[in-house]
Structures are given as C-alpha cells and as structure tokens.
Design a protein around this motif. Sequence first.
Motif, short mmCIF file in Angstrom:
data_model
loop_
_atom_site.label_atom_id
_atom_site.label_comp_id
_atom_site.label_asym_id
_atom_site.label_seq_id
_atom_site.Cartn_x
_atom_site.Cartn_y
_atom_site.Cartn_z
N ARG A 182 0.83 -1.21 0.00
CA ARG A 182 0.00 0.00 0.00
C ARG A 182 0.86 1.25 0.00
N GLU A 183 1.92 1.18 0.79
CA GLU A 183 2.82 2.31 0.89
C GLU A 183 3.53 2.57 -0.44
N LEU A 184 3.92 1.48 -1.11
CA LEU A 184 4.68 1.58 -2.36
C LEU A 184 3.78 1.73 -3.58
N ALA A 185 2.51 1.33 -3.43
CA ALA A 185 1.58 1.21 -4.57
C ALA A 185 2.18 0.34 -5.67
N LYS A 186 2.92 -0.66 -5.26
CA LYS A 186 3.54 -1.59 -6.21
C LYS A 186 3.50 -3.00 -5.62
N PRO A 187 3.61 -4.01 -6.50
CA PRO A 187 3.70 -5.36 -5.94
C PRO A 187 5.02 -5.57 -5.24
N VAL A 188 4.98 -6.24 -4.11
CA VAL A 188 6.21 -6.46 -3.34
C VAL A 188 6.15 -7.82 -2.65
N GLN A 189 7.30 -8.47 -2.60
CA GLN A 189 7.42 -9.73 -1.87
C GLN A 189 8.24 -9.47 -0.61
N VAL A 190 7.65 -9.77 0.52
CA VAL A 190 8.36 -9.63 1.79
C VAL A 190 8.83 -11.00 2.23
N VAL A 191 10.13 -11.12 2.44
CA VAL A 191 10.72 -12.39 2.86
C VAL A 191 11.30 -12.24 4.26
N TRP A 192 10.97 -13.20 5.10
CA TRP A 192 11.61 -13.26 6.41
C TRP A 192 12.84 -14.15 6.28
N THR A 193 13.94 -13.73 6.86
CA THR A 193 15.09 -14.64 6.93
C THR A 193 14.81 -15.65 8.04
N ARG A 194 15.64 -16.67 8.11
CA ARG A 194 15.47 -17.64 9.21
C ARG A 194 15.64 -16.94 10.55
N GLU A 195 16.54 -15.98 10.61
CA GLU A 195 16.74 -15.26 11.88
C GLU A 195 15.46 -14.50 12.25
N ASP A 196 14.82 -13.89 11.25
CA ASP A 196 13.55 -13.19 11.53
C ASP A 196 12.52 -14.18 12.07
N ASP A 197 12.48 -15.35 11.44
CA ASP A 197 11.50 -16.38 11.80
C ASP A 197 11.71 -16.85 13.24
N VAL A 198 12.97 -17.11 13.59
CA VAL A 198 13.24 -17.65 14.94
C VAL A 198 13.06 -16.56 15.99
N ARG A 199 13.47 -15.32 15.66
CA ARG A 199 13.48 -14.26 16.69
C ARG A 199 12.15 -13.51 16.82
N CYS A 200 11.42 -13.41 15.73
CA CYS A 200 10.25 -12.52 15.75
C CYS A 200 8.94 -13.29 15.58
N GLY A 201 8.95 -14.55 15.89
CA GLY A 201 7.78 -15.37 15.60
C GLY A 201 6.85 -15.55 16.78
N LEU A 202 6.19 -16.69 16.75
CA LEU A 202 5.32 -17.11 17.84
C LEU A 202 5.81 -18.50 18.24
N TYR A 203 5.55 -18.88 19.47
CA TYR A 203 6.17 -20.09 20.01
C TYR A 203 5.12 -20.95 20.71
N SER A 204 5.48 -22.22 20.87
CA SER A 204 4.57 -23.10 21.59
C SER A 204 4.44 -22.60 23.03
N PRO A 205 3.26 -22.75 23.63
CA PRO A 205 3.07 -22.22 24.98
C PRO A 205 3.86 -23.01 26.01
N PRO A 206 4.73 -22.34 26.76
CA PRO A 206 5.47 -23.05 27.81
C PRO A 206 4.59 -23.24 29.04
N SER A 207 4.92 -24.27 29.81
CA SER A 207 4.14 -24.51 31.03
C SER A 207 4.99 -25.22 32.06
N ARG A 208 4.62 -25.03 33.32
CA ARG A 208 5.22 -25.81 34.42
C ARG A 208 4.07 -26.46 35.17
N HIS A 209 4.26 -27.71 35.48
CA HIS A 209 3.17 -28.50 36.07
C HIS A 209 3.63 -29.07 37.41
N ARG A 210 2.73 -29.02 38.40
CA ARG A 210 2.99 -29.75 39.64
C ARG A 210 1.90 -30.79 39.80
#
Lengths: 757, 170
Positions: A441-469
């Motif tokens: 929208r900003e560019l008014a042009k077609p664009v492909q956004v690629v995440w690097t693996r570092e982006d994926d590992v650092r900026c993602g979402l993760y499985s929910p951690p838990s501690r159980h007793r």
Amino acid sequence: MSASRSSCAPESLARREFMQAGGALVIGFSMQGAIATPSAGAPGKPAGFKPNAWLRIDTDGSVEFLISKTEMGQGTESGMAMVLCEELDADWARVSVRTIQPDGKRFMITGGSYSIAGAWVVGRRAAAAARHMLLEAGASALGVPRAECRTGNHAVSHPASGRQLGYGELVAAAAKLSVPKEPALKDPATFKLVGKAMPAKNLDALVRAESRYGMDIQVPGMLYAVIERSPVVNGRIAHVDDAAARQVAGVSRVVRLRGNTFPTYNYVRDGVAVVANSTWAALKGRRALKVSWHESWTDGAPRNGALASSTRLATDFQRLLTDPAVKTENGLHPDVVAVRDGTVEGMNAAFQSAARTLDMFYDVPLQAHVPMEPMNATAHCTDERCEVWVPCHFQTRLFNALRELTGLPPERIIIHTTMLGGSFGRRLDVDYAIEAVMLSRELAKPVQVVWTREDDVRCGLYSPPSRHRVRVALDAGGNPLAMDHAFAALSVWKQQEPTEIEPSGLDYAAAFDAIKFPYRVPQRVVRHRLVEQTIRVFWWRRGYTPNHTFVNECLLDECAHAAGVDPLDYRLRLLPENQPVKFANKGGEVEEIHTGRLARVLRAAADAANWRTPLPKGRGRGIAATVTDTHVAQVVEVEVTDGRIRVTRVVTAVDCGIVINPQLVKAQVEGSVVFGLTAALKGAITVENGRVQQSNFHDYPLLAIDEMPIIETVLLPSTVAPSGTGEQISHPVAAALANAIFAATGQRLRGTPFRLA
Amino acid sequence: MARSSNRKLQFFVNGTRQDYNGDGDQPLLWHLRDQLRLTGTKFGCGTGLCGACTVHVEGKPARACVVNMGSLAGKRVTTVEGLAGKDALHPVQQAWREANVPQCGYCQAGQMMAAAALVAGNSAPDDAAIDEALRGNLCRCGTYARIRVAVKRAAELSRANSGKSTGRTS
C-alpha cells in the motif's frame, strides 16, 4: 448439506470459480458444522450455512473438488479427494483438487487434524448425492429402470444390456434433477480406492521441484523487501539512519512500518522495510541500516516487551505453584479449577490416608515452528484492489484482517493460497501477510516480503510453555486415590482472543488435554493459573496437547514404578473396561476416549515392540499414549552410552478409524515421530531482555538423518469413521522417550529438551 | 560498508552459458531465484545450515546460499531443474517418487541434489555414507526414513542405467 446446481451456485463463487460452469453438475457442501471446530480460535465464524467446498463434474467428465482446505505436506488434498472419488465411483485419474479463494462468506481454515474427518462426514454425502443424480440420469437416458443400473469407473452401466454412459455424457441431464437430501452411502466393504496406498496427487510436481511455494511467486514489476523489526515486542522506532542502506545498489526505498500493540489478535511489530530490486540487495541494504528503538514505552509489564524473560517466567511459574504465602488447597495455589472428580474433602482425606504420595514438577519450554519455508508473502495493493499470494492456511483470518486494514469491499480482496513449505501451526497467524500488504500500500507496487530464518526464529510465535505440579496419593496396592494437577502457563487465548476465556477464568484450550484423562482416579482436580508476559505463544501441533500428554504419560510411568508394576500393565489396570469416556470441552462440546480402543493400541504397540523381552544394560523402553479422536500408543527404545541418548526404535500403533490412505498415514506417523524427537532432544527457545536468544539452525537444531531411529507403524483395522493423523502422533513421543530413559538409566527427566545429569 | 563489488563473469547453469554482471557478493541462491527465475532451489537458512539450497558446483554438492557469485567464473552449476533431461526423471527423482518421499516438499530439491551427488560417486551407499552425505539436509516434515530408502533405490536404478545416459550430474 445443501446443494446447488450450477445456475444457483453462490454468487461470488459463480463469478470467481465457475465462469465457465455451463452444464456442469455442481454440489456445494460445508466442511464445518459437521464436526467440532478446531481449537485454533475462530473469530468471525459465519453464522448459518455457506458452502465452503464443492464438487464439480464437467461435461467432458472431468471431476474437480474445490476445497477450503490447504495442502502443506500432510496429504489432505489427496486424502479428501480419495474419499469423494470413492463415493462418486469416479476415475481417480480424472479427479483434481483445488483450494478455493476466501471471499468472507465462508469459513476457511485448515487445522486441528479435522480435514479428513470432515470429508468423511459431509463430503461423502455430497459425492453420494451426485452419484445418485448421475444414476438417475443414466437410467433415464438408457430407458431402463434405475434399480437395474450401477455406477462404477466414472460411468453408469446397465449390466443386463451391457450398455453404459460416461459421467460426462450424463452431467447436463443430472444437473437438472433435484438433489437427494439423504442419499444412500456406499458400504465401506465395497470400497475400491479408500484403503489403498496411493501416491499424493502432487507427488510428480514435488519430485520435479515444480510446486510453487509462496517464495516462488513472481509478479510483473515486483519488488523485494526485508524488514528490520523491533527486537522486542511493542518496541517503537526511535531513529533510523538509512543513508548507507540507500547507497546499496538495487535498493529503492526504505519505509517505516507502524505495527500495533500486543496483546492483540493480529499483532504486527514495528519495522523498517528495505525495498530493492532483488532479495539480495534488500538483505544487503538491511545490513547497512541503523535503527534504534524505544523498547519500554508502554505501561507496565504485560505490554513492556523488554521485560520478557524466560528466567522471570520460570520464577513466576514456580511461585504460582509453590508460594506458601498464598492460601492454598493441599498446599497448592488456589487457581482456576478446570475439572474436579470427587470433592475437596475427599481429596484431603485421600492424601491423609495415602500409603505413599508423589510430588512431581514437569516443564515444557517454548518451541519454534521453523517450517522449512520461512515466512513470506507477496502483495499488490492499490486504492482499488488488494491481491495477495501467500502460503497461509487460515485464509478467513487474513481476509478479515485485510478488509479492516484496507477498507476495501470483499470482492476487491483476492487471496491466492500457494503451496506451503510446512507450517506446524505457525501460518495460522497471518502477521507476515499483513506486513506485505501494509508495505505494498505504501509503495503502490507489488512487493514480496521475505523473512530470513533469523527473523523467523526471533520474531515469531512459540509453543506455549508450562510448568506442572502433580501430586498423587497412592494406596497400599499402588493405585491412585487422588491426583492434583496444577499448572502455570502462558495463554494463547489471553493474548489473542481473551473473550474465549470462560467467566470463571478457565482457558479450555490450555486445560482440556489435562482434563482429558481416562484412567481411574477417584479424587482428581486439574487447575491452572495463566501468566501474562510479552512472549507471543501460539498453536504448535495443536496448542497444549504436547505439554499435557508429556505430563500425563510420565506421571503414569512414575506411579507404575512407585507401585512396582509394569507401566503397560499399570495403564491397562487403571483403564475402565471397553467403554467411551466423555470429557466436556468449551461450549459443551464433548470429546471421547474409548478405553477399548486405547487398550488395543497400547497392547499393539507393546507387542510390536517386544515389550516383555528384557533389554541389555544401558538400554530401555518406554511407553506412552494419547487420544485426540485418533487413538495412538508409542514405544520408544533408547540406548544410553557415556551420557549420550540415542533413540534406536520407535513403534507406533494407530487407530484412526477407517484408513483412507495407509501410505499417507504412515508418512504422517514417520514425520510426527521426527517432530516429537526434535522437541524432546533438541533445542528450546529462550528469551531475555525481550529478545529471543536463538536465531538459526545452529542454536535451534532439528533432528537430522544420522540421528534417525528405526520407525515402525502398526495401523489397526477399524470400521469406525476416520479421524486425523496430522499431529496427534507427535504428542506421546517425549513421554515415551522420558520413560525409556528412566528404564535405561534410572534417571527421571521431567523437562524437555532432555539432558542427562 | 555499502561499497558495491561489481563483477563481470561467465559461468554455466544446467549446461547453458550465463553472463553475470553484478554484485560479486551476491549468493548464487538469489541469482538463481530472482534473476534466472530458477526457483526450484530453495531458501531455508541463508547460512549453509539446512541444505534446502543444495546445488552442484563442478559436480560437487554446494550450498547456494553461501556460494558467492564472484567465485563462480567458468564454473558449472547444476540445479534441480537441470538434474534430469527434459522429460525424463533422474534416478534420484524416480526413487523419490517410488518411495513417496516428499511431504511439504520444500527441502526435497536440496535433498535430491545431495543424494544425486552421493549416488554419482558411490554406486552402493550404505547407511553410514547416506548419513555422512545427507546429515546437513534438514527436513521439518521428517521424511528421513523414506529418504534413506530412496537413496538406496536411486543407487540401484543408477547401476541398472549405467552405460545409458540419464541426464547430467554436473
């Protein structure tokens, strides 16, 4: 099910998908409503019926299934097509499958391993309706009584006269008939295709490497971009120095993207996009970029991204489960009760009269999805129109987000689903696609956004951690009198869909697989306390099932050893005999564990793994089971030498009802074992100062081919309706392995990834 | 820092000569994908850790994400698109199909390229040789068991075909 002839196919579908419908026979059906909606949250679920799947037979005899389900390697396209092809008596070679485009009217999600079950319930009825219509049209064209005609191999035949007419020839006449409401279904005993080991429909394209994934999309005039995102959740851009980045050959723009504020449904980080004429130029430009961030701009801990910390999380979990300053029941924190069998008094009495009590803590860390294809999306968005090419399997979520973002009417939003290079739950969030649209929208042009693996590992979402007793009171014979399972966890729903939490504070998504415990324990309570932190958690091969399966199946093993009973015998002894045990989930939905089916898979896995044959010193076997519709038991065999854990053999017994395609089910088993072993043996995600500390496969490793055990699969025959195998089979792996390590070494490991003392 | 290191060179991709005039630091991966539009070679990690971008350089397996264009003058590169002849399948692809290896398929071009290089140099690879050659090729779907079966089958097919040309391997 409702059905429509081509002339009254839903309006938007008629335009987009059926421009050339002509005399084709088209039957629409709805894939949800037939079965429980996946636990992956589903806001914006449309009320009332809208078909979201169609079968279409053309006058040339070609059959096309248009489905709302997305292929990402799990074989769903082929499995669903086999069910429909069988019921239609069609020729497999003339059947093709296509994923529909979302249009805002029909709910479109693939998740929870429900696709095949849905195809079985509603898809079969639609295919049967079409078959009856073709039969009727055929009988009439041949001028013979319908009862004398048969369908088979893509044709209606009249055996008495030896005449037959192909489906293609009958389509025009069949399309004029009324659609039978309750068509008779084929007897599974007569199935020819279902049950056969068939290659996936897309196998040829895959071995030729011709499948087009999200990253393979190239649109004329397309630019490439990578985004430097805030290193912490809710960080804001303080200063950008882009002088050097702009000097990089090929870089055309540097664009600031304003995200939103966590927690929210579709969280997007603030970022600075480097736009270029190639991926490499964009990457190089990003390296030259200097950005500083405001990390602590907001009010207090729940929003302050820089405070996120695994260490703090562990402390919080521990405090919630043990702090004596808090008034407790049985010495534990009085959190939200998810289920109680028996009474508080009964439980107290059981712990007082116990011959022996156990008190165990289990931990499940954050894990990343890391599908091999990193996040990416290609967008072309103008004032008039928004078109996106995206590897995504929650298209309705993206569609709604793009409507809100662009303000465009539904018919101007076009989402093309590409092939997905894996997901494992990650692509149920659509942040990566929203970013691409914001930038286009900003560019008014077609664009492909690629995440690097570092982006994926650092900026993602993760499985929910838990501690159980878990505290267990055993009687003199080693049988449980009482069990108190308290757990602390991060909550996906609290972060993304807080309205899904019950007024009592109960989070069914987090608690249900702890509630679902079929073994006999007279006094039982499950309770939880949800922790808030700026670590984004999400569905990961379901959400909390891996966590609770690990806990439930380890604690059973611990009880068995405390009782001096073989862990398999102990389970069988505690299972009520051959009956369905029902558990209430959110909204009154009921899930069932059939103890007869569970006992059968336990015995089958044990038999195939030579459970009763002793192993030499340093080696051991462990068993575990789980049920999410499909009943699964696993035996893991391990060898421990010089403190090194080597998994040598994994035997899985599966009862998933009628097996549609044994080849695909076995593929799911093999893959799930590897997925489960990676989680049990390899890395974990940790966060400090709001920053994920891992970045790529060197510090977040995956199981490799040289660590592979022998994998054996036993598919148990069944005549009940099929159920999914997409993710269930990964769930017992960690517990079976922990139990095997205990058998081999006497060391009880209660947290993944496993590290021997 | 942002200094351009422009290079002019010639190299070969799947037997065709290519003139390159661009950043010598650009990894082969991005040139193949973005400029030559050979998208069978996949991006997985960018640092040579996962093998999704495996191609052959001078017949040897290489990670296209860490091979810079500047190092390729005169070199012969084979990608998955050039593994077999026009319509035929390479024995590795045939074996991959027989064993129903791919799930999502994203890593499989890299897996097949690594396997093709192994089979070209070892007519009967055992488990240890397969482990050695393929331990750097990660698969999140977990298709390793079938990959092992398929590599052995590919070697068998290659032996049966030996003498006949089945396509380029370098």
